[in-house]
Write a protein that holds these residues in place. Structure first.
Motif, mmCIF file in Angstrom:
data_model
loop_
_atom_site.group_PDB
_atom_site.id
_atom_site.type_symbol
_atom_site.label_atom_id
_atom_site.label_comp_id
_atom_site.label_asym_id
_atom_site.label_seq_id
_atom_site.Cartn_x
_atom_site.Cartn_y
_atom_site.Cartn_z
ATOM 1 N N ASP A 33 62.616 56.178 37.821
ATOM 2 C CA ASP A 33 63.038 55.527 35.912
ATOM 3 C C ASP A 33 63.949 54.693 35.851
ATOM 4 O O ASP A 33 64.016 53.988 35.509
ATOM 5 C CB ASP A 33 63.673 57.288 36.049
ATOM 6 C CG ASP A 33 64.442 57.696 36.900
ATOM 7 O OD1 ASP A 33 64.945 57.535 37.514
ATOM 8 O OD2 ASP A 33 65.893 57.984 36.331
ATOM 9 N N LEU A 36 61.482 51.713 36.269
ATOM 10 C CA LEU A 36 61.213 51.092 35.331
ATOM 11 C C LEU A 36 61.720 51.496 33.984
ATOM 12 O O LEU A 36 62.010 50.049 33.389
ATOM 13 C CB LEU A 36 60.617 52.367 34.588
ATOM 14 C CG LEU A 36 59.401 53.549 34.836
ATOM 15 C CD1 LEU A 36 58.975 55.042 34.731
ATOM 16 C CD2 LEU A 36 58.329 52.272 34.654
ATOM 17 N N SER A 37 63.586 51.686 33.874
ATOM 18 C CA SER A 37 64.326 51.282 33.133
ATOM 19 C C SER A 37 64.872 49.677 33.386
ATOM 20 O O SER A 37 64.221 48.391 32.060
ATOM 21 C CB SER A 37 65.854 51.780 33.416
ATOM 22 O OG SER A 37 66.300 51.067 32.757
ATOM 23 N N GLU A 40 62.133 47.154 31.977
ATOM 24 C CA GLU A 40 61.496 47.140 29.914
ATOM 25 C C GLU A 40 62.796 46.251 30.117
ATOM 26 O O GLU A 40 62.714 45.202 29.148
ATOM 27 C CB GLU A 40 62.078 48.787 29.466
ATOM 28 C CG GLU A 40 62.888 48.667 28.120
ATOM 29 C CD GLU A 40 60.826 48.385 27.790
ATOM 30 O OE1 GLU A 40 60.851 48.262 26.593
ATOM 31 O OE2 GLU A 40 59.943 48.905 28.228
ATOM 32 N N ASP A 63 52.174 58.410 38.391
ATOM 33 C CA ASP A 63 54.211 58.225 38.101
ATOM 34 C C ASP A 63 53.165 56.117 38.118
ATOM 35 O O ASP A 63 53.710 55.234 36.979
ATOM 36 C CB ASP A 63 54.912 57.190 39.126
ATOM 37 C CG ASP A 63 55.319 58.526 39.178
ATOM 38 O OD1 ASP A 63 55.880 59.610 38.247
ATOM 39 O OD2 ASP A 63 55.667 58.595 40.524
#
Length: 65
Positions: A33, A36-37, A40, A63
């Motif tokens: 997570d 991915l953050s 982004e 994933d």
């Protein structure tokens, strides 16, 4: 413009030209997570995000999607 015979190199130079950056980031994180953050948040500003898939906890085929 063709920068190289390598499609990967040509694609990279295309991204660098389009985004007007040659900034690369090495993300040494173990939580998917968090990775991915970071992707982004930083994606619009960088041309490469280097990861270590072997250190990501709970890394699975799901994933990757």
């Amino acid at each position: 413009m063709q920068y190289s015979k390598s499609k990967a190199v040509t694609k990279l130079f295309s991204i660098m030209t389009e985004k007007k950056t040659n900034l690369c980031v090495a993300a040494d994180v173990s939580k998917i997570d968090k990775l991915l953050s970071l992707a982004e948040e930083l994606g619009p500003h960088i041309c490469i995000l280097k990861i270590h898939s072997d250190i990501i906890e709970y890394y699975s085929e799901k994933d990757r999607e």
